[in-house]
Motif scaffolding. Structure first.
Motif, PDB file in Angstrom:
ATOM      1  N   TYR A 125       0.981  45.674  12.132  1.00  0.00           N
ATOM      2  CA  TYR A 125       1.194  45.055  12.987  1.00  0.00           C
ATOM      3  C   TYR A 125       0.340  45.172  14.500  1.00  0.00           C
ATOM      4  CZ  TYR A 125       2.981  42.657  17.173  1.00  0.00           C
ATOM      5  OH  TYR A 125       3.296  42.202  18.352  1.00  0.00           O
ATOM      6  N   ILE A 128      -3.561  45.324  13.693  1.00  0.00           N
ATOM      7  CA  ILE A 128      -3.833  44.076  14.101  1.00  0.00           C
ATOM      8  C   ILE A 128      -4.326  43.511  15.271  1.00  0.00           C
ATOM      9  CG2 ILE A 128      -4.263  42.011  12.162  1.00  0.00           C
ATOM     10  CD1 ILE A 128      -2.584  42.958  10.090  1.00  0.00           C
ATOM     11  N   PHE A 129      -3.726  43.736  15.959  1.00  0.00           N
ATOM     12  CA  PHE A 129      -3.113  42.137  16.836  1.00  0.00           C
ATOM     13  C   PHE A 129      -3.529  43.368  18.203  1.00  0.00           C
ATOM     14  CE2 PHE A 129       0.177  40.235  14.908  1.00  0.00           C
ATOM     15  CZ  PHE A 129      -0.241  38.932  14.749  1.00  0.00           C
ATOM     16  N   ARG A 130      -3.806  44.740  18.089  1.00  0.00           N
ATOM     17  CA  ARG A 130      -4.474  45.658  19.452  1.00  0.00           C
ATOM     18  C   ARG A 130      -5.843  45.946  19.314  1.00  0.00           C
ATOM     19  NH1 ARG A 130      -3.096  51.757  20.333  1.00  0.00           N
ATOM     20  NH2 ARG A 130      -4.729  51.509  17.773  1.00  0.00           N
ATOM     21  N   THR A 132      -8.228  43.570  17.571  1.00  0.00           N
ATOM     22  CA  THR A 132      -8.563  42.313  17.795  1.00  0.00           C
ATOM     23  C   THR A 132      -8.488  41.361  19.323  1.00  0.00           C
ATOM     24  OG1 THR A 132      -6.673  40.685  16.608  1.00  0.00           O
ATOM     25  CG2 THR A 132      -7.905  41.105  15.599  1.00  0.00           C
ATOM     26  N   LEU A 134      -7.687  39.289  22.491  1.00  0.00           N
ATOM     27  CA  LEU A 134      -6.966  38.568  23.009  1.00  0.00           C
ATOM     28  C   LEU A 134      -7.577  37.119  23.080  1.00  0.00           C
ATOM     29  CD1 LEU A 134      -4.538  37.534  24.202  1.00  0.00           C
ATOM     30  CD2 LEU A 134      -4.887  38.097  26.329  1.00  0.00           C
ATOM     31  N   GLN A 137      -7.757  36.039  19.197  1.00  0.00           N
ATOM     32  CA  GLN A 137      -6.161  35.108  18.783  1.00  0.00           C
ATOM     33  C   GLN A 137      -5.183  34.094  19.401  1.00  0.00           C
ATOM     34  OE1 GLN A 137      -3.046  38.648  19.532  1.00  0.00           O
ATOM     35  NE2 GLN A 137      -4.388  39.936  18.973  1.00  0.00           N
ATOM     36  N   TRP A 141      -4.139  30.905  18.039  1.00  0.00           N
ATOM     37  CA  TRP A 141      -2.887  30.286  17.775  1.00  0.00           C
ATOM     38  C   TRP A 141      -2.487  28.136  18.203  1.00  0.00           C
ATOM     39  CZ3 TRP A 141       0.890  32.930  15.922  1.00  0.00           C
ATOM     40  CH2 TRP A 141       1.001  34.137  15.377  1.00  0.00           C
ATOM     41  N   GLY A 271      -0.033  34.257  22.261  1.00  0.00           N
ATOM     42  CA  GLY A 271      -1.031  35.568  22.157  1.00  0.00           C
ATOM     43  C   GLY A 271      -0.882  36.573  23.667  1.00  0.00           C
ATOM     44  N   VAL A 274       2.590  39.094  21.663  1.00  0.00           N
ATOM     45  CA  VAL A 274       1.922  39.345  20.373  1.00  0.00           C
ATOM     46  C   VAL A 274       0.659  40.318  20.729  1.00  0.00           C
ATOM     47  CG1 VAL A 274       1.086  39.336  18.001  1.00  0.00           C
ATOM     48  CG2 VAL A 274       2.520  37.745  19.175  1.00  0.00           C
ATOM     49  N   TYR A 275      -0.192  40.165  21.389  1.00  0.00           N
ATOM     50  CA  TYR A 275      -0.938  40.878  22.152  1.00  0.00           C
ATOM     51  C   TYR A 275      -0.520  42.564  22.936  1.00  0.00           C
ATOM     52  CZ  TYR A 275      -5.471  42.677  23.566  1.00  0.00           C
ATOM     53  OH  TYR A 275      -6.647  43.532  24.107  1.00  0.00           O
ATOM     54  N   SER A 278       2.131  44.803  20.962  1.00  0.00           N
ATOM     55  CA  SER A 278       1.202  45.846  19.792  1.00  0.00           C
ATOM     56  C   SER A 278       0.437  47.481  21.279  1.00  0.00           C
ATOM     57  CB  SER A 278      -0.291  45.016  19.328  1.00  0.00           C
ATOM     58  OG  SER A 278      -1.332  44.389  20.678  1.00  0.00           O
TER      59      SER A 278
END
Length: 397
Positions: A125, A128-130, A132, A134, A137, A141, A271, A274-275, A278
């Motif tokens: 997790y 992946i999210f850190r 990419t 923002l 992302q 979404w 977004g 989640v971002y 991370s």
């Protein structure tokens, strides 16, 4: 040890006349540069016949805003549009910060879990999210998730009769106070005061006796039970409900009633949470790793359960390492909310530095006001976190 610094008899550093001369020259140079920039900007605006000043804030806006916490229509002023954009920015930021904190702490703790699968999923997790962008992302979404949901209200994804999610956004229950606004405010204020007194009493008791109390559980219990009991008493005595919920219900074309949240707001909130979570998870993981291994072993030797080891031994020591970088993540979330312009959410940048700027052309005033807002919010956030950081910092003896 030899030192070039000259001090007086009391150990205070002496400032020479040469140093004062250099500082005065630096102040004069900076003042000249700023003054020259301001004069050039005013001269260029005058040559292009562009009005300057903040009088435009009283002019009629002539446009509408899709989501606002206060009333706004085409007859409202640019100044009110500024307030609407500011409130929308504060709304998404104040909701995203606690959600990102909870999710980030959970993922960070999972990364230190002895369970191999749980720690690997948490690591995946974070990676992946850190790693990419923002902005990408947010577009994912909004376009790849929310826009693929059903458009009809009858086909909405729902959770009982409480939540309805479709392409038009998220519908949640809306609390209605009615004519008892002051009474509800007083009950909420009383509950908060009782929580503060309970925390102070528990802390004093711990210092005197060494016995701790579950302050978080007690605080939540007070915040839930006190308004519920007082609200029930008011209802029984007056015969009128102090507070009731307006539930959303599917209509013919859209969900009616309740609190309607735009899909842009939902995408931006997901977004940001989640971002930022991370990055917070990595901060928490490093903070937990900074606690000496002997603290874990000593707690296990006392036969403390894993949850109590984490809550009473590890986290109180790790929080001193976590707070400074956690403050940076809060500031990043606050500033990253300006990316809402990419998906059309009416935040401060989209409304004021976008629509209002295009209509009035007063770029200098609008950009300065927008920058001042983000600077003020960042300084207030940083100041609050610094106060908390000083409270949990170790005191040297």
């Amino acid at each position: 040890m030899f030192s070039w610094t000259q001090t007086d008899s009391q150990g205070r550093r002496k400032v020479s006349g040469k140093e004062l001369l250099w500082q005065a020259a630096l102040v004069l140079a900076v003042t000249s540069i700023i003054g020259s920039a301001v004069w050039n900007a005013a001269d260029n605006l005058a040559r292009q016949r562009i009005a300057s000043g903040f009088g435009f804030l009283q002019q009629t806006a002539g446009f509408d805003i899709s989501q606002s916490l206060i009333s706004f229509d085409a007859l409202s002023t640019y100044g009110r549009a500024f307030v609407v954009g500011l409130l929308n920015t504060l709304e998404v930021s104040l909701i995203a910060i606690p959600l990102a904190t909870i999710l980030g702490f959970t993922i960070g703790i999972f990364r230190r879990s002895p369970n191999w699968l749980l720690s690997r999923l948490a690591a995946a997790y974070v990676e992946i999210f850190r790693n990419t962008p923002l902005l990408l992302q947010l577009l994912f979404w909004y376009n790849a998730v929310l826009m693929l949901l059903p458009a009809k209200a009858s086909e909405s994804l729902q959770l009982g009769d409480l939540l309805y999610l479709n392409r038009r956004g998220l519908s949640v229950p809306k609390p209605l106070v009615g004519d008892n606004t002051l009474l509800c405010g007083g009950i909420i204020a009383l509950s908060v005061l009782l929580v503060v007194l309970t925390i102070h009493w528990a802390r004093t008791r711990r210092y005197r006796t060494g016995r701790s109390l579950p302050t978080i559980s007690l605080s939540l219990l007070i915040l839930v039970c006190v308004p519920a009991v007082l609200g029930m008493l008011v209802t029984l005595t007056s015969g009128q409900a102090l507070l009731h919920l307006e539930l959303p219900r599917p209509g013919r074309f859209s969900v009616e009633g309740g609190w309607q949240l735009l899909p842009e707001f939902v995408a931006l909130l997901i977004g940001l949470v989640v971002y930022t979570a991370s990055s917070i998870a990595e901060v928490v993981r490093s903070g937990l790793a900074a606690v000496p291994r002997g603290q874990y072993e000593a707690a296990r030797a006392l036969h403390l359960p894993s949850v109590k080891i984490l809550r009473l031994v590890v986290v109180p020591q790790a929080i001193r390492v976590i707070i400074p970088p956690l403050t940076n993540q809060y500031l990043n979330l606050l500033k990253n909310s300006s990316l809402a312009v990419a998906i059309g959410y009416p935040d401060l940048v989209q409304v004021f530095a976008g629509t209002v700027l295009n209509q009035t052309g007063q770029a200098v005033e609008i950009v300065l006001m927008t920058m001042a807002v983000y600077l003020t919010l960042s300084l207030l956030t940083s100041a609050g976190m610094n106060v908390y950081n000083r409270r949990v910092a170790l005191v040297e003896r």
